[in-house]
Design a protein around this motif. Structure first.
Motif, PDB file in Angstrom:
ATOM      1  N   LEU A   1      -6.215  -2.249  -4.848  1.00 56.79           N
ATOM      2  CA  LEU A   1      -5.565  -1.518  -3.745  1.00 56.79           C
ATOM      3  C   LEU A   1      -6.615  -1.387  -2.423  1.00 56.79           C
ATOM      4  CD1 LEU A   1      -3.018   0.637  -5.134  1.00 56.79           C
ATOM      5  CD2 LEU A   1      -2.572  -1.586  -4.024  1.00 56.79           C
TER       6      LEU A   1
ATOM      7  N   LYS B   1      -6.532  -2.568   1.369  1.00 58.22           N
ATOM      8  CA  LYS B   1      -6.635  -1.711   2.427  1.00 58.22           C
ATOM      9  C   LYS B   1      -7.726  -2.144   3.351  1.00 58.22           C
ATOM     10  CE  LYS B   1      -7.398   2.680   1.606  1.00 58.22           C
ATOM     11  NZ  LYS B   1      -7.669   3.921   1.378  1.00 58.22           N
TER      12      LYS B   1
ATOM     13  N   LEU C   1       0.918  -1.273   0.041  1.00 51.58           N
ATOM     14  CA  LEU C   1       0.015  -0.002  -0.207  1.00 51.58           C
ATOM     15  C   LEU C   1       0.639   1.151  -0.101  1.00 51.58           C
ATOM     16  CD1 LEU C   1      -2.864  -1.025   2.544  1.00 51.58           C
ATOM     17  CD2 LEU C   1      -3.044  -0.892  -0.009  1.00 51.58           C
TER      18      LEU C   1
END
Length: 146
Positions: free
Chosen positions: A66, A70, A49
């Motif tokens: 992504l 997360k 990340l």
């Protein structure tokens, strides 16, 4: 003939139940190892990340991936926090019960023996709950990886 069918069905059911119990026991016994794996995965996810943020990826599909990663990292942090809190709580309760002489207390106060067994049962239940949450988070990570 009906006895043979019933016997076969019962044999298969007991085999299936035995396998499920074995899997549950493996989950509970191996939870410490799984927690360590989860910590390692969390570190790797955070590194990915950070790297993605520095590169400022513009592809929509990568940004979606992504974002999923997360959210998965938040789930992992929640599970690890719950594990750490529960472990600390059990350690404190364990210290409380460790200072009580078992035989004398059990003789005079039978409910105290029950309390000790409850603590052990809670530990097993906690380990099982955490193991199930780890399994769920791991499956989610596998889906994201695919």
């Amino acid at each position: 003939m009906a006895d043979a069918i019933v016997s076969t069905v019962l044999g298969q059911l007991s085999s299936i139940i035995g396998q499920q119990i074995q899997q549950e026991v493996k989950l509970v016994v191996g939870v410490d190892k799984e927690v360590e794996k989860l910590k390692s995965n969390l570190q790797a996810i955070k590194a990915v990340l950070v790297d993605a943020k520095e590169r400022q990826v513009n592809e929509e599909t990568v940004q979606l991936w992504l974002e999923q990663l997360k959210h998965a990292s938040y789930d992992i942090e929640d599970v690890l926090d719950e594990w750490n809190y529960a472990t600390l709580k059990m350690q404190i309760k364990g210290v409380e019960y460790a200072n009580v002489p078992k035989k004398k207390v059990c003789f005079f106060f039978p409910f105290s023996c029950f309390s000790l067994k409850q603590v052990r049962l809670r530990q097993v239940v906690l380990r099982h709950d955490i193991a199930m949450k780890i399994k769920e988070v791991t499956e989610n990570l596998d889906d994201i990886a695919k």
